[in-house]
Each structure stands twice: as C-alpha cells, then as structure tokens.
Design an enzyme around this catalytic site. Structure first.
Site, PDB file in Angstrom:
ATOM      1  N   SER A 235       0.435  -0.935   0.079  1.00 32.65           N
ATOM      2  CA  SER A 235       0.189  -0.271   0.083  1.00 32.65           C
ATOM      3  C   SER A 235       0.847   1.415   0.254  1.00 32.65           C
ATOM      4  O   SER A 235       0.595   2.026  -0.767  1.00 32.65           O
ATOM      5  CB  SER A 235      -0.973   0.163   1.371  1.00 32.65           C
ATOM      6  OG  SER A 235      -1.514  -1.511   0.973  1.00 32.65           O
ATOM      7  N   HIS A 300      -0.145   3.517   4.071  1.00 28.82           N
ATOM      8  CA  HIS A 300      -0.658   3.961   3.897  1.00 28.82           C
ATOM      9  C   HIS A 300      -0.191   5.108   3.841  1.00 28.82           C
ATOM     10  O   HIS A 300      -0.353   6.091   2.370  1.00 28.82           O
ATOM     11  CB  HIS A 300      -1.949   3.718   3.957  1.00 28.82           C
ATOM     12  CG  HIS A 300      -2.566   2.296   4.204  1.00 28.82           C
ATOM     13  ND1 HIS A 300      -1.969   1.099   4.706  1.00 28.82           N
ATOM     14  CD2 HIS A 300      -3.701   1.692   3.393  1.00 28.82           C
ATOM     15  CE1 HIS A 300      -2.988  -0.135   4.688  1.00 28.82           C
ATOM     16  NE2 HIS A 300      -3.191   0.705   3.383  1.00 28.82           N
TER      17      HIS A 300
END
Length: 361
Positions: A235, A300
C-alpha cells in the site's frame, strides 16, 4: 544546413530564415512536429531560434529551454486536437488514451503520441505485481494470500516486524505479503490501472523511484509512529502512485481531457478509502497472535505523503530534467531528512523509550 542558415556559426537561426525553411520543407515533416516548430518560431521574441532546439525536436529530444520556449509562446496550437483524429489503429488509440489520462497539455500529449515506441514496455509495474503478489506466496508458500490468522503469517523473512527492524531488507520486502484477499485485490487493481499507464508515459526510472520511495516511507512511518506493529502489503508504493496521479489531475483540472475524470477520481478515492478503513479496523481488532498486533495502517499515510510531494513533481515535469526543478530538491531534501531521522529513531528511540515489543516470530 547549419553553415547555410548560420554563416557566423552563432548557434542560432533567424526566425525569418527558419520560417522559410519550414515553408520549403514542411510537407516532408510529420504534421505534429511541424506544428511544434511553427509554435517555436511564433513564440520567439528575439528574432532567432536556437539551432540545438531544432535538432532536439527532429531527433525526439527535448531540452528545458525548448519546452519553455513553446509554453511561453503567444500562439496557441489551433489545428485539430489529437483526440479528434480518426483512422487510428487499436495500439494508436491506446497510446492516445494513455496520453489523455496522464498529461494535461496538448503539446505534451502530441509529443508523447509521436515519440512513444513501447520500447521498453512498462516492465517495472508488471514485474512487481507478478513477483511481489504471486511468485513468493504461490510458489514458495504454496498459497497466494496469507490471512492474518494463518500460522505462517508472522513466520517469514519478508514482512516488517519491530523486533527484527535491524534486518534492513524488511523495510522493502514487506510488500511481498498481504493480509487477506481483499488487501491483495485492491492493491493489484490500483497498481495496474494507475501504475502501468504512468510508467508508459514517465518511464520505469521515475515511476519506480516514486513507488520505492513510498514503500520505504511507509515502513519507516510505522517504525516511528506505530512502533509495536508489523507491516505487510504494498500500500505504501501504491498509494504514492495513486495520490501523485490524483493530485496531478486536481492541479491541472482544466487541462486534463480524460473522459469521466470526476467519476474515475471518485472510484479511486472510494477504493483507497475502503482499503485504508479496513486497515484501520484491522489494526485495532483483537489479534490472532497476541501480544503482536495486526499490521499497521501508517504505511498508507507514508505513501500518500510521498505521492503529494515527490510524486507530484515527477509527474508534473514530463520528460524534463528534475535537476533543474527547485521544488524537486526541496522535497527530496525533506524526504532524505525524514529517512535519516527514522534511521536514528530506530537505533536509539526504542531503547530510550523502553517499549515492550511483541516477541519475535
């Protein structure tokens, strides 16, 4: 040719002689190149054209001064837009579609359309997807996805674990593992749909830099802000690419001519939000292997920060030397400072804070 139009060997050609040359041989040139050459002549206010700029154009090379001469010109390219051309083959339509998806200026889109040869192909994103998502899990572990409840989830040499943070490769190789099929699926979709077109336009070197920078920033962000948690999934790199692309679209909204751009942005944001929300929920959900918590979601956020800084600068400067961009050096310096800070943090902060870390797997 140079001696004929530049007898004094100054490196420049007068605009009058330049226009006469275009009138004489314009029919022999590619229409798009002729259009750019006319824009170059009309944009110049000094009455002369740099001969090297002309050579760069004819050899499919561009310098920053050449591009600036075009962009600062007073003449808008008024001929038929690339989007209106008909009779294109399937591959030509694909290249045109990629140009409109990623580039905000018509002159850049035409330049890309004329010069793209698919050699080399977008190998980096495809290779990362195959190797990181399938090869290790499918061949070595005999399963494509490891759920966080699987007994082999923590017992591998790839994921980042706070007790094993001295093993430097883990700050990169954690992208080879995914915590669930939904985690894998969303990352694969976003990485291929966004990463491959970006690599087709900007090249493997630039896109791989953004991707790897996002991956490293993601694991280092976890080691600083969520010190007890492991990390899995790509991610960080995926969010760096997607956030850079979305930010580039927002910053150049009027110039982006891609179809359904608002819908596409909404879908991308929904997918990212869903995956991020899932990661936050999983992080605070009771772990299947206490006292080690579930994977952190900070990777993230690290990827997003790389995307909206370094990534935006790279995507904004199509085929231009980043060494000449002041903002590039500012953001690169900030990134290097963060990496150095995180390294020293990993060396000293864990012992100074006397954290109780989960046992090694």
């Amino acid at each position: 040719l140079l001696s004929q139009f530049d007898p004094d060997n100054t490196g420049y050609i007068s605009t009058d002689k330049f226009r006469s040359l275009l009138q004489r041989h314009g029919s022999e040139l590619d229409p798009h190149k002729l259009e750019v050459l006319l824009a170059l002549a009309d944009s110049n206010s000094e009455g002369r054209i740099c001969y090297q700029d002309f050579v760069n154009l004819m050899s499919n090379k561009r310098s920053n001064s050449f591009r600036q001469a075009i962009l600062q010109g007073n003449r808008r390219l008024c001929s038929k837009a690339l989007l209106e051309e008909t009779g294109l083959s399937l591959s030509q339509r694909l290249i045109r579609h990629v140009a409109y998806e990623t580039l905000p200026r018509e002159i850049d889109r035409k330049w890309y359309y004329d010069s793209y040869t698919c050699c080399p192909p977008p190998w980096f994103m495809i290779t990362i997807t195959i190797v990181a998502f399938f090869l290790y899990n499918g061949v070595v572990l005999d399963r494509f996805v490891l759920q966080v409840s699987h007994p082999l989830y923590l017992k591998n040499a790839l994921l980042y674990h706070p007790q094993l943070r001295a093993q430097a490769w883990r700050y990169l190789t954690y992208i080879f593992m995914h915590a669930g099929i939904e985690h894998l699926g969303l990352n694969v979709v976003l990485q291929l749909l966004v990463g491959v077109p970006l690599e087709m336009v900007h090249g493997a070197a630039r896109i791989s830099f953004v991707y790897v920078a996002g991956v490293v920033a993601g694991s280092l962000a976890v080691s600083v802000a969520d010190m007890r948690a492991p990390v899995v999934g790509s991610s960080g790199g995926v969010y760096a690419l997607v956030s850079a692309h979305l930010a580039n679209i927002v910053m150049n909204w009027s110039g982006m001519k891609c179809q359904f751009k608002l819908l596409r942005m909404a879908v991308a944001l929904i997918c990212m939000s869903f995956e991020f929300g899932r990661a936050v929920w999983l992080r605070f959900h009771p772990s299947a292997y206490p006292p080690c918590p579930h994977p952190s979601f900070m990777a993230h956020l690290g990827g997003v920060m790389v995307g909206i800084t370094l990534g935006v600068i790279i995507l904004r400067n199509y085929e231009q030397r980043l060494q000449d961009q002041t903002l590039w050096w500012i953001f690169l310096s900030i990134y290097v400072i963060f990496v150095l800070f995180a390294i020293f943090w990993n060396i000293f902060a864990y012992s100074l804070l006397d954290l109780k870390l989960p046992p090694p797997p």
